[in-house]
Design a protein around this motif. Structure first.
Motif, short mmCIF file in Angstrom:
data_model
loop_
_atom_site.label_atom_id
_atom_site.label_comp_id
_atom_site.label_asym_id
_atom_site.label_seq_id
_atom_site.Cartn_x
_atom_site.Cartn_y
_atom_site.Cartn_z
N ASN A 217 0.63 -1.36 -0.29
CA ASN A 217 -0.20 -0.22 0.00
C ASN A 217 0.95 1.48 -0.23
O ASN A 217 0.24 1.98 -0.77
CB ASN A 217 -1.27 0.00 0.90
CG ASN A 217 -2.09 1.07 1.51
OD1 ASN A 217 -2.08 1.64 0.24
ND2 ASN A 217 -2.69 1.89 2.42
N GLU A 218 1.99 1.23 0.62
CA GLU A 218 2.77 2.52 0.62
C GLU A 218 3.33 2.87 -0.53
O GLU A 218 3.30 3.77 -1.21
CB GLU A 218 4.33 2.54 2.17
CG GLU A 218 3.59 2.29 3.53
CD GLU A 218 4.31 1.87 4.26
OE1 GLU A 218 4.65 2.75 5.57
OE2 GLU A 218 4.51 0.53 4.04
N ARG A 219 3.96 1.58 -0.91
CA ARG A 219 4.89 1.69 -2.10
C ARG A 219 3.70 2.01 -3.18
O ARG A 219 4.31 2.93 -3.77
CB ARG A 219 5.58 -0.07 -2.57
CG ARG A 219 7.09 -0.37 -2.72
CD ARG A 219 7.34 -1.47 -2.60
NE ARG A 219 6.32 -2.38 -1.95
CZ ARG A 219 7.19 -2.82 -1.87
NH1 ARG A 219 8.01 -3.68 -2.12
NH2 ARG A 219 6.20 -4.07 -1.66
N TYR A 220 2.19 1.53 -3.46
CA TYR A 220 1.56 2.03 -4.08
C TYR A 220 1.23 3.31 -4.19
O TYR A 220 0.97 3.89 -5.28
CB TYR A 220 0.60 1.13 -4.60
CG TYR A 220 -0.71 1.79 -5.41
CD1 TYR A 220 -0.45 0.96 -7.03
CD2 TYR A 220 -1.67 2.46 -4.94
CE1 TYR A 220 -1.40 1.87 -7.22
CE2 TYR A 220 -3.13 2.76 -5.18
CZ TYR A 220 -2.76 2.17 -6.71
OH TYR A 220 -3.81 2.84 -7.24
N GLN A 221 0.64 3.68 -3.10
CA GLN A 221 0.42 5.59 -2.74
C GLN A 221 1.60 5.78 -3.32
O GLN A 221 1.01 7.15 -4.02
CB GLN A 221 -0.31 5.39 -1.33
CG GLN A 221 -0.95 4.84 -1.17
CD GLN A 221 -2.00 4.72 -1.38
OE1 GLN A 221 -2.62 6.50 -2.08
NE2 GLN A 221 -2.97 4.24 -1.85
N CYS B 204 11.38 7.07 1.88
CA CYS B 204 10.83 6.64 1.19
C CYS B 204 11.31 6.60 0.13
O CYS B 204 12.05 5.77 -0.55
CB CYS B 204 9.58 6.48 1.27
SG CYS B 204 8.68 5.83 3.02
N LEU B 205 11.82 7.99 -0.12
CA LEU B 205 12.23 8.38 -1.69
C LEU B 205 13.78 8.47 -2.14
O LEU B 205 14.10 7.67 -2.93
CB LEU B 205 12.21 9.97 -1.69
CG LEU B 205 10.83 10.56 -1.40
CD1 LEU B 205 11.10 12.17 -2.21
CD2 LEU B 205 10.56 10.19 -3.66
N ARG B 206 15.09 8.09 -0.89
CA ARG B 206 15.81 7.67 -0.59
C ARG B 206 16.10 6.47 -0.81
O ARG B 206 16.74 5.79 -1.72
CB ARG B 206 16.37 7.84 0.77
CG ARG B 206 17.62 9.46 0.52
CD ARG B 206 18.21 9.88 2.08
NE ARG B 206 17.67 9.65 2.83
CZ ARG B 206 17.47 9.73 4.29
NH1 ARG B 206 18.07 8.29 3.76
NH2 ARG B 206 16.66 10.41 4.99
N ALA B 207 14.78 5.53 -0.46
CA ALA B 207 15.18 4.30 -0.67
C ALA B 207 14.58 3.55 -2.43
O ALA B 207 15.05 2.76 -2.55
CB ALA B 207 14.07 3.15 0.47
N LYS C 233 13.99 8.75 -10.05
CA LYS C 233 15.32 9.56 -10.44
C LYS C 233 14.88 11.45 -9.90
O LYS C 233 13.77 10.91 -10.00
CB LYS C 233 16.10 9.82 -11.06
CG LYS C 233 15.28 9.66 -12.88
CD LYS C 233 16.20 9.81 -13.78
CE LYS C 233 15.02 10.35 -14.99
NZ LYS C 233 16.00 10.64 -16.11
N ALA C 234 15.82 11.96 -9.04
CA ALA C 234 14.85 12.88 -8.42
C ALA C 234 16.24 14.46 -9.30
O ALA C 234 17.06 14.09 -9.48
CB ALA C 234 15.43 13.30 -7.04
#
Length: 109
Positions: free
Chosen positions: A5-9, A39-42, A50-51
């Protein structure tokens, strides 16, 4: 590490709003800023996101978050699992509702 759910959201939010700040994303998802940053770093380490800095931005810490091809693939995989789980929950709720209807009908006799 992360639930489906966290990944999807998060993957969905990044795909729909790649130019939101971390603070805006955290608010939208109901995460703390620290959790979102983690989360973004992971996700970047996994190669899903990519940022990039906005070139024309006055705010040099403003980033554009883009799903990579691996991120798009992961989002599709997680979306399928998320949908399957929601369909199973829906079927279970339908069964519970039907059982409750029968119970109410028997009590009214």
């Amino acid at each position: 590490m992360f639930t489906d759910n966290e990944r999807y959201q998060l993957l969905r939010a990044l795909e729909q709003n790649p130019n939101l700040s971390q603070r805006q994303l955290a608010i939208e998802l109901g995460y703390s800023l620290g959790k979102l940053n983690y989360c973004l770093r992971a996700f970047k380490e996994k190669g899903w996101v990519k940022a990039e800095n906005f070139r024309n931005s006055q705010n040099k810490s403003a980033y554009f978050y883009q799903l990579t091809p691996a991120g798009v693939t992961e989002k599709a995989r997680v979306t399928r699992r998320f949908l399957q789980r929601k369909l199973e929950e829906y079927e279970q709720i339908e069964q519970e509702i039907e059982a409750l209807k029968q119970e109410v009908a028997q009590q009214q006799l």
